[in-house]
Scaffold this motif. Sequence first.
Motif, mmCIF file in Angstrom:
data_model
loop_
_atom_site.group_PDB
_atom_site.id
_atom_site.type_symbol
_atom_site.label_atom_id
_atom_site.label_comp_id
_atom_site.label_asym_id
_atom_site.label_seq_id
_atom_site.Cartn_x
_atom_site.Cartn_y
_atom_site.Cartn_z
ATOM 1 N N VAL A 23 -2.120 9.306 -11.057
ATOM 2 C CA VAL A 23 -1.733 8.043 -11.675
ATOM 3 C C VAL A 23 -0.812 7.260 -10.757
ATOM 4 N N LEU A 24 -0.907 5.939 -10.871
ATOM 5 C CA LEU A 24 0.057 5.044 -10.251
ATOM 6 C C LEU A 24 1.054 4.663 -11.337
ATOM 7 N N ILE A 25 2.330 4.765 -11.023
ATOM 8 C CA ILE A 25 3.390 4.433 -11.970
ATOM 9 C C ILE A 25 4.124 3.220 -11.417
ATOM 10 N N ALA A 26 4.108 2.123 -12.162
ATOM 11 C CA ALA A 26 4.705 0.878 -11.687
ATOM 12 C C ALA A 26 6.215 1.012 -11.547
ATOM 13 N N GLU A 27 6.760 0.426 -10.470
ATOM 14 C CA GLU A 27 8.218 0.403 -10.332
ATOM 15 C C GLU A 27 8.795 -0.447 -11.466
ATOM 16 N N PRO A 28 10.074 -0.239 -11.826
ATOM 17 C CA PRO A 28 10.620 -0.834 -13.049
ATOM 18 C C PRO A 28 10.535 -2.348 -13.152
ATOM 19 N N VAL A 40 -1.425 3.803 -14.348
ATOM 20 C CA VAL A 40 -2.831 3.545 -14.041
ATOM 21 C C VAL A 40 -3.496 4.850 -13.593
ATOM 22 N N TYR A 41 -4.512 5.275 -14.325
ATOM 23 C CA TYR A 41 -5.270 6.491 -13.976
ATOM 24 C C TYR A 41 -6.344 6.130 -12.954
ATOM 25 N N MET A 42 -6.347 6.814 -11.812
ATOM 26 C CA MET A 42 -7.257 6.488 -10.716
ATOM 27 C C MET A 42 -8.591 7.217 -10.859
ATOM 28 N N VAL A 43 -9.687 6.441 -10.813
ATOM 29 C CA VAL A 43 -11.023 7.027 -10.937
ATOM 30 C C VAL A 43 -11.828 6.893 -9.648
ATOM 31 N N VAL A 54 -5.501 1.146 -16.734
ATOM 32 C CA VAL A 54 -4.151 1.190 -17.302
ATOM 33 C C VAL A 54 -4.208 1.987 -18.605
ATOM 34 N N LEU A 55 -3.382 3.019 -18.707
ATOM 35 C CA LEU A 55 -3.427 3.924 -19.857
ATOM 36 C C LEU A 55 -2.569 3.477 -21.037
ATOM 37 N N ASN A 56 -1.583 2.645 -20.800
ATOM 38 C CA ASN A 56 -0.581 2.418 -21.849
ATOM 39 C C ASN A 56 -0.473 0.971 -22.331
ATOM 40 N N LYS A 57 -1.600 0.238 -22.316
ATOM 41 C CA LYS A 57 -1.598 -1.140 -22.819
ATOM 42 C C LYS A 57 -2.724 -1.304 -23.840
ATOM 43 N N PRO A 58 -2.513 -0.841 -25.080
ATOM 44 C CA PRO A 58 -3.574 -0.952 -26.085
ATOM 45 C C PRO A 58 -3.797 -2.396 -26.523
ATOM 46 N N GLU A 150 4.992 -1.787 -0.180
ATOM 47 C CA GLU A 150 5.922 -2.762 -0.762
ATOM 48 C C GLU A 150 6.725 -2.161 -1.918
ATOM 49 N N ASN A 151 6.567 -0.868 -2.144
ATOM 50 C CA ASN A 151 7.301 -0.156 -3.202
ATOM 51 C C ASN A 151 6.932 -0.603 -4.611
ATOM 52 N N SER A 152 5.693 -1.041 -4.815
ATOM 53 C CA SER A 152 5.266 -1.453 -6.153
ATOM 54 C C SER A 152 4.889 -0.272 -7.042
ATOM 55 N N TRP A 153 4.491 0.855 -6.421
ATOM 56 C CA TRP A 153 3.963 1.986 -7.187
ATOM 57 C C TRP A 153 4.529 3.307 -6.698
#
Length: 196
Positions: A23-28, A40-43, A54-58, A150-153
């Motif tokens: 997974v990619l985890i967005a910086e704060p 974000v789960y990578m496929v 994106v796993l957490n935006k229903p 760029e430290n985004s993830w």
Amino acid sequence: MEKEFQDLFQIRHNDDRVEVGKVLIAEPFLEGKYFNRSVVYMVEHDPSGSVGFVLNKPLPYTTSELVKELEGVYFPVYIGGPVERNQLYYIHRRNDIPDSEEIAKGIYWGGDFKALTEMLKAGKVLEGEIRFFAGYSGWTDSQLENELQENSWMVGTIPTDTLFTIPNEGLWEQAMSSLGGRYKLWANFPEDPILN
């Protein structure tokens, strides 16, 4: 002390590399409705580009409300990302859905939609076995590498046995905290620092 504080929100690159199934985890402070505090789960990830969901935006809609063929099937649908938002995508744990692609041990992507529809309507696929997404998150060849620089993830993992059952609330905090160290502090940092 001041230098330590200034350095607090610098990502210390770990040895974790982007791979399918991670997974990619967005910086704060990453902005935007799709990626703000997203996981974000990578496929797909290769030299030509990357794809994830994106796993957490229903969304406030179910499969029945969005897809005519799935009338009567009330599974949640997530915002997968900004690309092809009018298309439905899915990852699942079912090796019996024809033409699905195994992307990690016991985790599959896509498959024959007609066969899946029949299985869903017959109650043969449970909510804890599949996740639906409207759209996907996509990056061209070096785009994701640039965002990492760029430290985004941050790159992390989610246990496959909980991938389909983890709650949306707190998923970003949980994923960030699991990285340990300074990232536990990041997980508790308010979305709006003014509210701190």
